[in-house]
Design a protein around this motif. Structure first.
Motif, short mmCIF file in Angstrom:
data_model
loop_
_atom_site.label_atom_id
_atom_site.label_comp_id
_atom_site.label_asym_id
_atom_site.label_seq_id
_atom_site.Cartn_x
_atom_site.Cartn_y
_atom_site.Cartn_z
N SER A 239 46.60 -3.12 37.56
CA SER A 239 45.69 -4.52 38.08
C SER A 239 43.78 -3.70 37.22
N SER A 240 44.10 -2.31 36.67
CA SER A 240 42.68 -2.02 35.92
C SER A 240 42.93 -2.75 35.05
N ALA B 297 41.93 -5.97 34.82
CA ALA B 297 41.47 -6.85 35.55
C ALA B 297 39.92 -7.14 35.25
N GLY B 298 39.85 -8.55 34.48
CA GLY B 298 38.41 -8.57 33.67
C GLY B 298 38.25 -7.86 32.10
N VAL C 203 51.82 -7.77 36.06
CA VAL C 203 50.15 -7.99 36.21
C VAL C 203 49.52 -8.03 34.66
#
Length: 395
Positions: free
Chosen positions: A120-121, A123-124, A153
């Motif tokens: 999830s690191s 993200a963005g 992910v």
């Protein structure tokens, strides 16, 4: 955490064999940073150095947004040297880098979820070139589940690279590091996801130097790293027969592990062969015990390798990563090498391996550690490897 710098790009590595953790950390950090503020600093060290004092000098030289990550190992390489009882700091910074991290704690018992959490690191992260680095506890078992969770992910477009922490081959407890200027946590049972973005290319390399022997075997039964059957027969029985030894080979567990160590399994993939170290045989279930997944239906071979082929693969892995930059000059290379390769090559052999890497990189700085398993997913492989050298080159 995130960091985007506006200065000239750089990559540095420092290596120390001083026995005092604070002094060793200071020597390695000072050599790696050379007065520069890093976007990220990796700290790799022997298990005896895992104390807060190790990070004191590095924290003093870090910026407000510097990410500090790392782990205990089964050996370090960097600054042109290889050693066991040592500390290596590898860092980079400057224009065009983005670094974000997420820590998944208490990974045992929820490995796939931990991998997804670490990923999830990403993200963005909108940089043109991206990669996900994973550093996790090398004693969690079935670490392929972590890689699968991360892939769920990250997807196929983002390469996965990394390695699992060690404890000098004691197999008791390993540690992972995460923090920054204000403090560094010393963790165990964690997975750290490091999302790396760059406005210049990133290149991944992977090689192992092993070759197939004998006919292919079909994995007809397997479970959680235990290979139960080849071609409908008990896997242990097939293995002993292929090697021309009888049941008495299991009477000496250390001797059997040594025998199996020199005959790992190779799993056929579209991108080459993934290696699985055979750690033991189970006389009751007649299985072979590996520490990573051997999927049902996989084609497998007993593998062989010699000193020269393993040395050649070190240069090959380094060269692949640089060539993947598409002609852009390499800033530096991060290296994840397998502790099993150290055992196979010996103390003198890993020095030769280091020379091969250095020759191929021709002055490009590099640093890294000897792992309890390597991660490389960038062209179709499942991503979990043993006996393999994985490299990440920064343009």
């Amino acid at each position: 955490m995130s960091h985007v710098s506006s200065s000239e790009r750089w990559f540095g590595t420092g290596h120390s064999t001083l026995t005092d953790p604070a002094a060793a950390g200071a020597e390695a950090a000072t050599a790696a940073l050379a007065g520069r503020v890093p976007a990220i600093a990796f700290v790799f060290c022997s298990v005896g150095y895992h104390v807060p004092e190790l990070f004191g000098a590095l924290r003093e030289q870090a910026g407000a947004d510097t990410v500090i990550v790392g782990c205990t190992t089964s050996g370090q390489l960097g600054g042109g040297r290889v050693s066991r009882d040592s500390v290596v700091v590898t860092a980079w910074g400057g224009d065009g880098f983005t670094v974000r991290t997420t820590v998944a704690r208490s990974a045992p018992g929820r490995l796939r979820e931990a991998g997804a959490e670490a990923a999830s690191s990403l993200a963005g992260l909108a940089d043109e070139h991206r990669a996900l680095l994973l550093i996790g506890d090398g004693l969690t078992g079935t670490t392929h589940e972590i890689v699968r969770g991360a892939f769920s992910v990250a997807g196929a477009a983002v390469p996965l690279i990394g390695g699992w922490s060690g404890d000098d081959l004691r197999y008791v407890r390993t540690y992972q590091f995460h923090g920054g200027r204000d403090g560094v946590e010393i963790l165990s049972g964690a997975v750290i996801g490091i999302a790396l973005g760059s406005d210049r290319p990133l290149g991944v390399g992977m090689a192992h130097g092993w070759h197939k022997t004998g006919d292919a075997l079909v994995v007809t039964s397997s479970r959680d790293g235990h290979v139960l059957e080849f071609d409908g027969e008990p896997a242990l029985d097939v293995f002993l027969r292929r090697l021309g030894v009888d049941e008495s080979a299991l009477d000496d567990p250390a001797g059997f592990r040594e025998l199996a160590f020199h005959h790992p399994l190779g799993l056929s993939r579209r991108s080459g062969d993934d290696i699985r170290v055979i750690h033991d045989g189970d006389r009751v279930e007649r299985s072979l015990i590996c520490l990573a997944d051997v999927p049902l239906g996989a084609l497998a071979w007993l593998m062989a390798g010699d000193h020269e082929s393993l040395l050649d693969s070190a240069g090959e892995a380094a060269g692949q990563a640089v060539e993947a930059l598409g002609g852009a000059p390499a800033l530096g290379v991060l290296v994840f090498d397998c502790a099993a390769r150290w055992l196979k090559l010996g103390a003198a052999g890993v020095q030769e391996e280091n020379v091969e890497i250095g020759k191929r990189l021709d002055g490009v700085p590099y640093g890294g550690f000897y792992t309890n398993g390597e991660i490389a997913r960038f062209r179709g492989a499942l991503g979990m490897h043993h006996f393999t050298l994985v490299t990440l080159a920064l343009g």
